[in-house]
Design an enzyme around this catalytic site. Structure first.
Site, short mmCIF file in Angstrom:
data_model
loop_
_atom_site.label_atom_id
_atom_site.label_comp_id
_atom_site.label_asym_id
_atom_site.label_seq_id
_atom_site.Cartn_x
_atom_site.Cartn_y
_atom_site.Cartn_z
N GLY A 305 -18.88 -2.53 -1.09
CA GLY A 305 -19.39 -3.56 -0.19
C GLY A 305 -20.89 -3.48 0.03
N SER A 306 -21.29 -3.79 1.25
CA SER A 306 -22.72 -3.94 1.56
C SER A 306 -23.51 -2.64 1.53
CB SER A 306 -22.89 -4.62 2.92
OG SER A 306 -22.41 -5.94 2.87
N THR A 307 -22.85 -1.50 1.41
CA THR A 307 -23.62 -0.27 1.21
C THR A 307 -24.45 -0.38 -0.07
OG1 THR A 307 -21.76 0.79 0.08
CG2 THR A 307 -21.97 1.18 2.45
N PHE A 308 -23.99 -1.22 -1.03
CA PHE A 308 -24.70 -1.39 -2.30
C PHE A 308 -26.02 -2.14 -2.10
CE2 PHE A 308 -22.16 0.76 -5.12
CZ PHE A 308 -22.37 0.44 -6.44
N LYS A 309 -26.16 -2.85 -0.99
CA LYS A 309 -27.43 -3.54 -0.73
C LYS A 309 -28.56 -2.53 -0.56
CE LYS A 309 -25.11 -7.46 1.41
NZ LYS A 309 -24.65 -8.08 2.65
#
Length: 582
Positions: A305-309
């Site tokens: 999820g948004s941890t990849f941002k």
């Protein structure tokens, strides 16, 4: 002729007469002697032939029996190993502070010699009084078999041995063995792993130790009843206990199907603690079944999820094409390939890079990835270790998955955490590289100094990029989705990740996989903490996003473990204020 002359003449005739008569007799004796000699030689040859035949028959019988044993099923021949194999030792496993995590204890196992059993039915009935869970039919078949040896029950307790001895069953005996004992039970199950009934490592660090040569030494009897040097791990059992306690409570409180967490030293790569639930007790591994054996931290891959941002923005900053002062238009959704990319809580305006991170903008992140391009995006994720199998001692490590062919839609969705699946441990290791000055350090479950880590480290981002990422993580902790992870005095910075869970190849809008990637103290990071929770139904404040459940788990881990790790709290703007009680 005188009398004397006559006597001489007669003697002379008698002599010649005797000589003439003896020649035929002498010839007969010679023939008789020759016949006797031939008969003796014939008898000797016959005896030698009989002896050779006898030896040949004996060896033929032995050879036949060996062939018979070789073709027979193992349990009908012998179920017992060598005594030195049964008593083979394993080294103690210790945590970084010398606390025992695994050790050998002496025990005994019950066996039978079926040919000495008088009454198999009676023997089974009497054994069942001490071992009520005994499989009566199986034991009966063993006692009635033609073998000379059969195991009946491995690794008895002293009380069971005493009670069986009191039964006085002929043909029943005990053999000494070694049994592995884990004082902490399930506390570090997925790190330690477990052994099989013969005390051989089959999972976790137990298996790793065997693969380093212990199994080969044990096979040739070199570890028989020997005291081996203990193996010290990087794990701090105090922190390990906290981590396991927090995720277990989180899974229950947030009504999830699984949870996990890791605490990692960002400068050495040492894993201080790592746990995944459901888990199992390595003292009784069979009870864990497949669900408990699964180590989701290193052997499970998920879309993070948004941890990849965090990695997408770091990629933009490191390329030099993006700075913290840049802005991107997040007013309208992006439509590509039949898909619509939109923000969960869209601001519908131009966002600065810090705002893209703070508001977790899918649109802004996608535009940064598009600016870098597909080759650069793929190269950066490979460089930071998110597209290759994680190198570490733990055997249970799964390789990440990615699209076979990267298209523009793939790059855009991967930028905000959809389309690439990695392990949570792998994500934490990559995150550590963004806050420790830009060095990617392979994780280890063994002690490692900073000097040794520096030799293994590879520079993956610039120091300026690392400084910018620490600022963004700190800002998100204060003003963004990481508020519930804050711990007074310890300056926690991090990024949430709320991803739709993939079920049967499709995204389920009502199920989330939530994660929180955090570092502390963020002004000079020493430790990286990552938590995840799978399919939670609730969270703090009633929500079920990562900020409501994964972030509070980080808060609980840091607040309880930071003092044990020697991290001193700082209060006030400059960190010099003291906590005073009135």
């Amino acid at each position: 002729m005188s009398f004397l002359s006559r006597i001489m003449v007669l003697k002379s005739k008698a002599h010649f007469s005797a000589g003439g008569n003896n020649r035929p007799a002498d010839s007969g004796l010679n023939v008789a002697f020759e016949g006797t000699r031939k008969k003796s030689a014939s008898r000797a040859k016959s005896r030698v032939a009989i002896i050779i035949a006898s030896f040949g028959l004996v060896y033929a019988v032995i050879g036949g029996r060996l062939v018979q044993y070789g073709l027979a099923q193992p349990e009908t021949v012998s179920s017992i190993g060598r005594a030195d194999s049964l008593m083979a030792s394993r080294p103690d496993i210790l945590d970084r502070n010398g606390e025992v995590l695994a050790t050998d204890i002496r025990t005994v196992s019950l066996y039978a010699e079926p040919h000495k059993i008088v009454d198999a039915d009676e023997a089974v009935e009497r054994l069942a009084t001490v071992l009520p869970d005994l499989n009566a039919r199986e034991i009966y078949n063993k006692l009635k078999s033609n073998s000379r040896f059969q195991w009946l029950r491995r690794q008895l307790t002293p009380k069971q041995q005493s009670e069986i001895l009191a039964l006085g069953i002929p043909g029943i005996g005990f053999r000494p063995e070694k049994r592995r004992f884990y004082p902490g039970g399930p506390t570090a199950a997925h790190i330690l792993g477990h052994v099989n009934i013969d005390n051989r490592g089959v999972a976790g660090m137990e298996r790793y130790i065997d693969e380093q040569g212990l199994a080969d030494l044990a096979a040739i009897g070199m570890t028989s009843d020997a005291k081996l040097e203990p193996v010290r791990l990087s794990i701090d059992v105090r922190v390990q206990n906290i981590v396991r306690d927090v995720i277990d409570a989180g899974m229950k409180n947030y009504q999830a199907i699984a949870a996990g967490a890791v605490v990692l030293d960002v400068h050495t790569g040492e894993v201080l603690a790592m746990a995944s639930v459901p888990d199992y007790d390595p003292n009784r591994p069979a009870e864990g079944a497949e669900e408990g054996w699964m180590n989701r931290m290193s052997n499970g891959t998920f879309e993070m999820g948004s941890t990849f941002k965090t990695f997408t923005i770091a990629m933009g900053l490191d390329s030099g094409k993006v700075t913290l002062n840049d802005s991107f238009d997040a007013t309208a959704p992006i439509r590509i390939g039949g898909f619509t990319i939109k923000d969960f809580h869209g601001k519908r305006r131009v966002l600065t890079v810090p705002e893209i991170f703070q508001y977790s903008s899918n649109i802004g992140t996608a535009k940064i990835a598009d600016l870098i391009g597909i080759p650069g995006h793929k190269e950066f994720l490979t460089r930071i270790g998110l597209l290759t199998r994680l190198p570490t001692e733990l055997p249970e490590v799964k390789a990440p998955s990615q699209p076979r062919e990267w298209k523009k839609i793939n790059s855009i969705t991967i930028s905000f955490g959809h389309g690439v699946s990695t392990t949570p441990l792998q994500t934490a290791v990559a995150g550590a590289a963004l806050v420790n000055g830009g060095k990617l350090i392979p994780p280890t479950f063994l002690p490692r100094s900073e000097e040794a880590a520096s030799e293994l480290a590879s520079a993956v981002v610039k120091k300026s990029t690392s400084e910018d990422m620490r600022y963004l993580l700190r800002w998100n902790g204060i003003a963004g989705s990481g508020k519930r992870a804050l711990v007074p005095g310890f300056n926690v910075g991090g990024k949430t990740g709320t991803a739709d869970k993939v079920v049967n190849g499709r995204y389920a809008s009502d199920l989330n996989f939530n994660a929180f990637l955090a570092a502390f103290p963020i002004d000079d990071p020493k430790y990286m903490v990552l938590t995840f929770i799978d399919a939670p139904k609730t969270g703090e404040g009633g929500g079920r996003t990562a900020g409501s459940n994964a972030a509070p788990m980080v808060r609980d881990i840091i607040s309880r473990s930071a003092p044990l790790l020697g991290v001193e709290p700082k209060f006030g703007e400059d960190g010099s204020a003291l906590l005073v009680s009135y």
